[in-house]
Enzyme design. Structure first.
Site, PDB file in Angstrom:
ATOM      1  N   ILE A  30       0.813  -1.227   0.000  1.00 54.39           N
ATOM      2  CA  ILE A  30       0.000   0.000   0.000  1.00 54.39           C
ATOM      3  C   ILE A  30       0.840   1.269   0.000  1.00 54.39           C
ATOM      4  O   ILE A  30       0.305   2.374  -0.035  1.00 54.39           O
ATOM      5  CB  ILE A  30      -0.952   0.026   1.213  1.00 54.39           C
ATOM      6  CG1 ILE A  30      -0.167  -0.080   2.524  1.00 54.39           C
ATOM      7  CG2 ILE A  30      -1.983  -1.076   1.106  1.00 54.39           C
ATOM      8  CD1 ILE A  30      -1.030   0.074   3.768  1.00 54.39           C
ATOM      9  N   GLY A  31       2.155   1.144   0.043  1.00 50.58           N
ATOM     10  CA  GLY A  31       2.996   2.343   0.042  1.00 50.58           C
ATOM     11  C   GLY A  31       4.412   2.011   0.433  1.00 50.58           C
ATOM     12  O   GLY A  31       4.831   0.854   0.469  1.00 50.58           O
ATOM     13  N   GLY A  33       8.371   4.172   2.074  1.00 50.23           N
ATOM     14  CA  GLY A  33       9.041   5.388   2.517  1.00 50.23           C
ATOM     15  C   GLY A  33      10.504   5.135   2.764  1.00 50.23           C
ATOM     16  O   GLY A  33      11.084   4.177   2.228  1.00 50.23           O
ATOM     17  N   GLY A  34      11.103   5.966   3.610  1.00 48.67           N
ATOM     18  CA  GLY A  34      12.528   5.841   3.878  1.00 48.67           C
ATOM     19  C   GLY A  34      12.901   4.587   4.631  1.00 48.67           C
ATOM     20  O   GLY A  34      14.070   4.178   4.635  1.00 48.67           O
ATOM     21  N   GLY A  36      11.157   1.538   4.192  1.00 46.75           N
ATOM     22  CA  GLY A  36      10.937   0.421   3.296  1.00 46.75           C
ATOM     23  C   GLY A  36       9.483   0.334   2.889  1.00 46.75           C
ATOM     24  O   GLY A  36       8.676   1.227   3.184  1.00 46.75           O
ATOM     25  N   VAL A  38       5.449  -0.812   2.646  1.00 44.09           N
ATOM     26  CA  VAL A  38       4.391  -1.013   3.638  1.00 44.09           C
ATOM     27  C   VAL A  38       3.313  -1.904   3.026  1.00 44.09           C
ATOM     28  O   VAL A  38       2.887  -1.685   1.880  1.00 44.09           O
ATOM     29  CB  VAL A  38       3.775   0.326   4.083  1.00 44.09           C
ATOM     30  CG1 VAL A  38       2.694   0.105   5.136  1.00 44.09           C
ATOM     31  CG2 VAL A  38       4.855   1.263   4.628  1.00 44.09           C
ATOM     32  N   LYS A  56       5.318  -2.573   8.152  1.00 45.35           N
ATOM     33  CA  LYS A  56       6.397  -1.780   7.548  1.00 45.35           C
ATOM     34  C   LYS A  56       7.679  -2.618   7.587  1.00 45.35           C
ATOM     35  O   LYS A  56       8.210  -2.907   8.666  1.00 45.35           O
ATOM     36  CB  LYS A  56       6.578  -0.451   8.301  1.00 45.35           C
ATOM     37  CG  LYS A  56       7.503   0.504   7.574  1.00 45.35           C
ATOM     38  CD  LYS A  56       7.326   1.949   8.038  1.00 45.35           C
ATOM     39  CE  LYS A  56       7.848   2.163   9.437  1.00 45.35           C
ATOM     40  NZ  LYS A  56       7.896   3.604   9.781  1.00 45.35           N
ATOM     41  N   ASP A 151      11.554  14.654  11.427  1.00 44.63           N
ATOM     42  CA  ASP A 151      11.084  14.392  10.057  1.00 44.63           C
ATOM     43  C   ASP A 151       9.585  14.653   9.925  1.00 44.63           C
ATOM     44  O   ASP A 151       8.843  13.846   9.363  1.00 44.63           O
ATOM     45  CB  ASP A 151      11.407  12.950   9.654  1.00 44.63           C
ATOM     46  CG  ASP A 151      11.391  12.754   8.135  1.00 44.63           C
ATOM     47  OD1 ASP A 151      11.476  13.765   7.398  1.00 44.63           O
ATOM     48  OD2 ASP A 151      11.273  11.594   7.694  1.00 44.63           O
TER      49      ASP A 151
END
Length: 489
Positions: A30-31, A33-34, A36, A38, A56, A151
């Site tokens: 589903i997505g 990021g930094g 890894g 998800v 995640k 962040d």
């Protein structure tokens, strides 16, 4: 015993995760990021409840590793807040490092910035929720640890089905002591371009004001309806933050506000919101507000957005106040009016109780020397003037709904007829003529206060009731006691 053993109750088997994600199938992704990718899947939790969760999975190629993995476990196990993402468990088997979170169905905030269907009211509520989370992290009450996120960005703000925001991704966070007004940590500058505090990048000094800067960028994104960075072919080509700040400094917000929001934003709400967002972006740490201050201003902006002064009787009353009163929210206005204000040239005192009922008190000077008594040649006696007062700034002239005005008579009021009425009115007229100078000298202190207040409590309602030939016997007693030495026979 390893200190990591205290988290054993959160461990989840890799076998169960693979089953839930169909062995990390592409359809379950589903997505990312930094940290890894998800994934989404159903899992039976330690409580026995089966729920949809997010997995995640650490990918070292993105630059994060064991340090960030354990940091997130420790922080989210200790920090509990309705606007922080909830950690449900983790998996550490072989080379696999997987974090398990609650699943938030609407995804991240950055997906909705340009969506005109996300109203200004919704955006304000999201910002308020994030501000509450950051206030909790910066100013903890039960621990001595202050968490610096490092962040903060719209992609790290997740939304549930009810649009409740949750701050996520604590892999880059730093922990510092919270028992000092200012906390500095020396570290290499990390974060996302556009959001990262330029002072932190240049000097390596990290503090809670660094998070404030990043949150200020998010506030501008919410207002402008776009991300702070522009990319082309995966390459960063422009950061919009400097332009946004210049437009705000020059009072040219119309040039940057999301077009779909302009028609629905209350102007006062916009001014409050943009002012606090602009302060967040100051290079001077002393100018940047605390998260507690930001939260307070955002709550005011939300209340201003929901406050419609055109339909409020309280606003009409406030416009008559002497001196004029200022307020930033409906709650503050009601608080000011509950303490009472002077209107009508200082001759009338008005207050509003907690049920919204309006209470009016008239100065004794106004009653006695304000032209309320005239000659009645029809029966050779004196009576109240049934016409309107010469001053039109009265509660009765504002045309409030009937339920908003308390018309109960305070004190003993009864109709006075015959010779007794004639004696009373004659005495009052005599009082007016003989004591006019004294009343003029006493005018200031007679408006309200002390024993005069008791007099007003008993006498003010005749003006609202507008009954002819009516007067309170108690009022006469107070006039006798306070204002005249003459005996009323």
């Amino acid at each position: 015993m390893s200190p990591m053993n205290e988290f054993d109750h959160l461990k989840i088997r890799l076998k169960d995760i693979k089953e839930a994600t169909e062995n990390f199938g592409i359809d379950r992704k589903i997505g990312g990021g930094g940290f890894g990718p998800v994934y989404k899947g159903k899992l039976t939790l330690s409580t026995g409840r089966r729920a949809v969760v997010a997995f995640k999975r650490l990918d070292p190629r993105f630059g994060q590793g064991n340090t960030e993995f354990w940091k997130e476990i420790m922080l989210l196990s200790d920090c509990k807040h309705e606007n922080l993402i909830s950690l449900l468990g983790f998996c550490i088997e072989g080379e696999e490092r997987i974090l398990v979170y609650e699943y938030l169905s609407r995804g991240s905030l950055d997906r909705y910035l340009s969506n005109p269907r996300m109203t200004w009211n919704q955006r304000l509520k999201i910002c308020v929720g994030v501000a509450r989370a950051l206030t909790y992290l910066h100013d903890p009450r039960k621990t001595q640890r202050r968490v610096l996120h490092r962040d903060i960005k719209s992609a790290n703000i997740l939304l549930d089905a009810e649009w409740t925001p949750k701050v996520s991704d604590f892999g880059l966070s730093k922990v510092a002591p919270a028992n000092q007004p200012r906390t500095y940590v020396i570290s290499n500058g990390v974060g996302t371009p556009g959001y990262c505090d330029p002072v932190y990048i240049e000097t390596g000094f990290l503090c809670k004001e660094s998070d404030v800067y990043s949150f200020g960028v998010v506030l501008f994104e919410v207002m402008c309806g776009k991300l702070c960075c522009e990319y082309r072919n995966g390459q960063l080509i422009n950061i919009l933050v400097p332009r946004w700040k210049i437009c705000c400094d020059k009072n040219k917000l119309d040039n940057i506000i999301c077009p779909g929001l302009k028609e629905q934003i209350n102007r006062d709400s916009l001014v409050t919101f943009s002012a606090i967002a602009n302060r967040c972006l100051s290079r001077n740490f002393e100018v940047r507000p605390t998260m507690a201050e930001i939260l307070k201003n955002l709550e005011v902006a939300l209340e201003q957005q929901n406050f419609n002064p055109e339909n409020s009787a309280l606003v009409d009353i406030s416009k008559l106040a002497i001196p004029r009163i200022s307020y930033t929210s409906h709650q503050e206005l009601h608080s000011r009016l509950s303490k009472g204000i002077l209107i009508d040239g200082g001759q009338t005192w008005v207050s509003v109780n907690k049920n919204g009922r309006i209470r009016e008190m008239i100065s004794a000077v106004k009653c006695v020397s304000g032209g309320w008594f005239v000659s009645d040649t029809a029966d050779d006696s004196r009576s109240f003037n049934s016409g309107e007062p010469t001053q039109q700034h009265t509660i009765s002239s504002l045309n409030f709904p009937p339920l908003q005005t308390n018309r109960r008579v305070v004190g003993l009021v009864r109709q006075v007829e015959g010779p007794k009425k004639e004696r009373i009115v004659k005495t009052l007229m005599s009082l007016k003529m003989e004591r006019e100078e004294k009343l003029r000298r006493m005018r200031d202190r007679m408006v309200i206060g002390g024993t005069e207040l008791k007099f007003l409590e008993c006498g003010f309602r005749f003006r609202v009731m507008r009954y002819k030939y009516m007067w309170s016997i108690n009022v006469l007693k107070y006039i006798k006691k306070i204002y005249v030495n003459k005996k009323i026979n």
